[in-house]
Design a protein around this motif. Sequence first.
Motif, PDB file in Angstrom:
ATOM      1  N   LEU A  89      13.428  14.406  33.061  1.00 47.97           N
ATOM      2  CA  LEU A  89      13.438  12.865  32.808  1.00 47.97           C
ATOM      3  C   LEU A  89      13.836  12.618  31.408  1.00 47.97           C
ATOM      4  O   LEU A  89      13.604  13.084  30.555  1.00 47.97           O
ATOM      5  CB  LEU A  89      12.002  12.470  32.993  1.00 47.97           C
ATOM      6  N   PRO A  90      14.977  11.583  31.396  1.00 51.20           N
ATOM      7  CA  PRO A  90      15.576  11.343  30.126  1.00 51.20           C
ATOM      8  C   PRO A  90      14.975  10.546  29.360  1.00 51.20           C
ATOM      9  O   PRO A  90      15.189  10.199  28.208  1.00 51.20           O
ATOM     10  CB  PRO A  90      17.096  10.851  30.535  1.00 51.20           C
ATOM     11  N   ARG A  91      13.930   9.760  29.766  1.00 48.99           N
ATOM     12  CA  ARG A  91      13.444   8.551  28.935  1.00 48.99           C
ATOM     13  C   ARG A  91      12.681   9.351  27.857  1.00 48.99           C
ATOM     14  O   ARG A  91      12.015  10.338  27.874  1.00 48.99           O
ATOM     15  CB  ARG A  91      12.397   8.058  29.993  1.00 48.99           C
ATOM     16  N   THR A  92      12.435   8.292  26.766  1.00 48.86           N
ATOM     17  CA  THR A  92      12.054   8.909  25.457  1.00 48.86           C
ATOM     18  C   THR A  92      10.888   8.029  25.030  1.00 48.86           C
ATOM     19  O   THR A  92      10.387   8.114  23.950  1.00 48.86           O
ATOM     20  CB  THR A  92      13.072   8.863  24.377  1.00 48.86           C
ATOM     21  N   GLU A  93      10.353   6.885  25.823  1.00 42.99           N
ATOM     22  CA  GLU A  93       9.436   6.206  25.426  1.00 42.99           C
ATOM     23  C   GLU A  93       7.984   6.938  24.872  1.00 42.99           C
ATOM     24  O   GLU A  93       7.444   6.624  23.802  1.00 42.99           O
ATOM     25  CB  GLU A  93       8.889   5.048  26.365  1.00 42.99           C
ATOM     26  N   LEU A  94       7.573   7.737  25.666  1.00 46.65           N
ATOM     27  CA  LEU A  94       6.360   8.689  25.397  1.00 46.65           C
ATOM     28  C   LEU A  94       6.602   9.355  24.342  1.00 46.65           C
ATOM     29  O   LEU A  94       5.652   9.573  23.596  1.00 46.65           O
ATOM     30  CB  LEU A  94       6.139   9.384  26.714  1.00 46.65           C
ATOM     31  N   LYS A  95       7.700  10.044  24.071  1.00 45.91           N
ATOM     32  CA  LYS A  95       7.718  10.702  23.005  1.00 45.91           C
ATOM     33  C   LYS A  95       7.904   9.950  21.582  1.00 45.91           C
ATOM     34  O   LYS A  95       7.191  10.325  20.643  1.00 45.91           O
ATOM     35  CB  LYS A  95       9.134  11.608  22.920  1.00 45.91           C
ATOM     36  N   GLU A  96       8.802   8.709  21.565  1.00 48.88           N
ATOM     37  CA  GLU A  96       8.626   7.799  20.521  1.00 48.88           C
ATOM     38  C   GLU A  96       7.023   7.345  20.142  1.00 48.88           C
ATOM     39  O   GLU A  96       6.920   7.121  19.280  1.00 48.88           O
ATOM     40  CB  GLU A  96       9.606   6.721  20.804  1.00 48.88           C
ATOM     41  N   ARG A  97       6.395   7.143  21.244  1.00 46.76           N
ATOM     42  CA  ARG A  97       5.031   6.543  21.092  1.00 46.76           C
ATOM     43  C   ARG A  97       3.913   7.443  20.529  1.00 46.76           C
ATOM     44  O   ARG A  97       3.524   7.267  19.454  1.00 46.76           O
ATOM     45  CB  ARG A  97       4.538   5.845  22.249  1.00 46.76           C
ATOM     46  N   LEU A  98       4.098   8.709  21.099  1.00 51.64           N
ATOM     47  CA  LEU A  98       3.477  10.171  20.396  1.00 51.64           C
ATOM     48  C   LEU A  98       3.914  10.150  18.858  1.00 51.64           C
ATOM     49  O   LEU A  98       2.952  10.290  17.931  1.00 51.64           O
ATOM     50  CB  LEU A  98       3.758  11.080  21.203  1.00 51.64           C
ATOM     51  N   ALA A  99       5.118  10.088  18.562  1.00 50.32           N
ATOM     52  CA  ALA A  99       5.636  10.345  17.318  1.00 50.32           C
ATOM     53  C   ALA A  99       5.189   9.171  16.356  1.00 50.32           C
ATOM     54  O   ALA A  99       4.709   9.455  15.172  1.00 50.32           O
ATOM     55  CB  ALA A  99       7.208  10.316  17.194  1.00 50.32           C
ATOM     56  N   ALA A 100       5.129   8.034  16.965  1.00 48.12           N
ATOM     57  CA  ALA A 100       4.684   6.722  16.236  1.00 48.12           C
ATOM     58  C   ALA A 100       3.194   6.702  15.649  1.00 48.12           C
ATOM     59  O   ALA A 100       2.787   6.469  14.531  1.00 48.12           O
ATOM     60  CB  ALA A 100       4.645   5.498  16.847  1.00 48.12           C
ATOM     61  N   VAL A 101       2.418   7.613  16.422  1.00 49.01           N
ATOM     62  CA  VAL A 101       1.132   8.041  15.941  1.00 49.01           C
ATOM     63  C   VAL A 101       1.104   9.270  15.412  1.00 49.01           C
ATOM     64  O   VAL A 101      -0.179   9.952  15.219  1.00 49.01           O
ATOM     65  CB  VAL A 101      -0.300   7.583  17.026  1.00 49.01           C
ATOM     66  N   GLY A 102       1.941   9.822  15.093  1.00 52.22           N
ATOM     67  CA  GLY A 102       1.969  11.352  14.336  1.00 52.22           C
ATOM     68  C   GLY A 102       1.587  12.494  15.337  1.00 52.22           C
ATOM     69  O   GLY A 102       1.036  13.688  14.789  1.00 52.22           O
ATOM     70  N   LYS A 103       1.871  12.403  16.709  1.00 50.88           N
ATOM     71  CA  LYS A 103       1.252  13.347  17.488  1.00 50.88           C
ATOM     72  C   LYS A 103       2.394  14.083  18.368  1.00 50.88           C
ATOM     73  O   LYS A 103       1.793  14.790  19.041  1.00 50.88           O
ATOM     74  CB  LYS A 103       0.143  12.771  18.574  1.00 50.88           C
ATOM     75  N   TRP A 104       3.556  13.645  17.977  1.00 45.62           N
ATOM     76  CA  TRP A 104       4.603  14.537  18.828  1.00 45.62           C
ATOM     77  C   TRP A 104       4.926  15.812  18.278  1.00 45.62           C
ATOM     78  O   TRP A 104       4.922  16.039  16.785  1.00 45.62           O
ATOM     79  CB  TRP A 104       5.918  13.899  18.662  1.00 45.62           C
ATOM     80  N   VAL A 105       4.935  16.919  18.850  1.00 46.12           N
ATOM     81  CA  VAL A 105       5.183  18.096  18.647  1.00 46.12           C
ATOM     82  C   VAL A 105       6.418  18.681  19.622  1.00 46.12           C
ATOM     83  O   VAL A 105       6.255  18.466  20.799  1.00 46.12           O
ATOM     84  CB  VAL A 105       4.221  19.144  18.798  1.00 46.12           C
ATOM     85  N   GLU A 106       7.646  19.251  19.226  1.00 44.26           N
ATOM     86  CA  GLU A 106       8.416  19.739  19.962  1.00 44.26           C
ATOM     87  C   GLU A 106       8.189  20.860  20.749  1.00 44.26           C
ATOM     88  O   GLU A 106       7.153  21.483  20.230  1.00 44.26           O
ATOM     89  CB  GLU A 106       9.839  20.223  19.104  1.00 44.26           C
ATOM     90  N   PRO A 107       8.474  20.928  21.917  1.00 41.13           N
ATOM     91  CA  PRO A 107       7.992  21.886  22.943  1.00 41.13           C
ATOM     92  C   PRO A 107       8.597  23.433  22.360  1.00 41.13           C
ATOM     93  O   PRO A 107       9.744  23.479  21.828  1.00 41.13           O
ATOM     94  CB  PRO A 107       8.508  21.653  24.472  1.00 41.13           C
ATOM     95  N   LYS A 108       7.699  24.448  22.580  1.00 41.24           N
ATOM     96  CA  LYS A 108       7.941  25.726  22.128  1.00 41.24           C
ATOM     97  C   LYS A 108       9.093  26.083  23.013  1.00 41.24           C
ATOM     98  O   LYS A 108       8.745  26.209  24.240  1.00 41.24           O
ATOM     99  CB  LYS A 108       6.622  26.594  22.070  1.00 41.24           C
ATOM    100  N   THR A 109      10.079  26.904  22.795  1.00 41.06           N
ATOM    101  CA  THR A 109      11.020  27.318  23.767  1.00 41.06           C
ATOM    102  C   THR A 109      10.588  28.807  23.939  1.00 41.06           C
ATOM    103  O   THR A 109       9.925  29.553  23.324  1.00 41.06           O
ATOM    104  CB  THR A 109      12.324  27.539  23.204  1.00 41.06           C
TER     105      THR A 109
END
Length: 159
Positions: free
Chosen positions: A129-149
């Motif tokens: 899924l290419p949508r980024t809204e969830l990632k952006e909203r998590l980043a805005a509250v300081g909760k985004w972490v890149e997935p581990k490869t």
Amino acid sequence: TKGGRDNPFGDDLPYTLRVFPNHHRALISLQRLADREKTDSPSNARLSVACYFERAIRFTPNDQIVRMLFAGYLIKKANIPEATQQLDEAIRLAGDNPFTHFNVGLVFLDMKNYDRALVQAHRAAELGLPRTELKERLAAVGKWVEPKTAPVAAEAAKP
């Protein structure tokens, strides 16, 4: 009065939900009407909003959208444990549907359950899924972490 003179929806919502228990738009409209009237059983409804959602789930147990809508309703009623159960079932039913994982993540985000929202954001992205809204909203509250490869994928990517 009859025919919806006092209520613009009249008997339309209960009728629609009797015939199509999992009609998403009717469920949303009924919930909004209940919110507007500040009651669990809005005008002309024969059942409570929760009962209509439960009927919809019995009618189509695999309807992930009904479960997400019901979770949203339960969150407004501060019934977080039951809302989480509905979301867990939506995740189970979602399988490889990235859009459902994304939407469940948004509901978890609204609940401020950032860990669960992050898991769903990663799953949706993993499924393409290419949508980024969830990632952006998590980043805005300081909760985004890149997935581990995965270690195998990281080794394969080395030159």
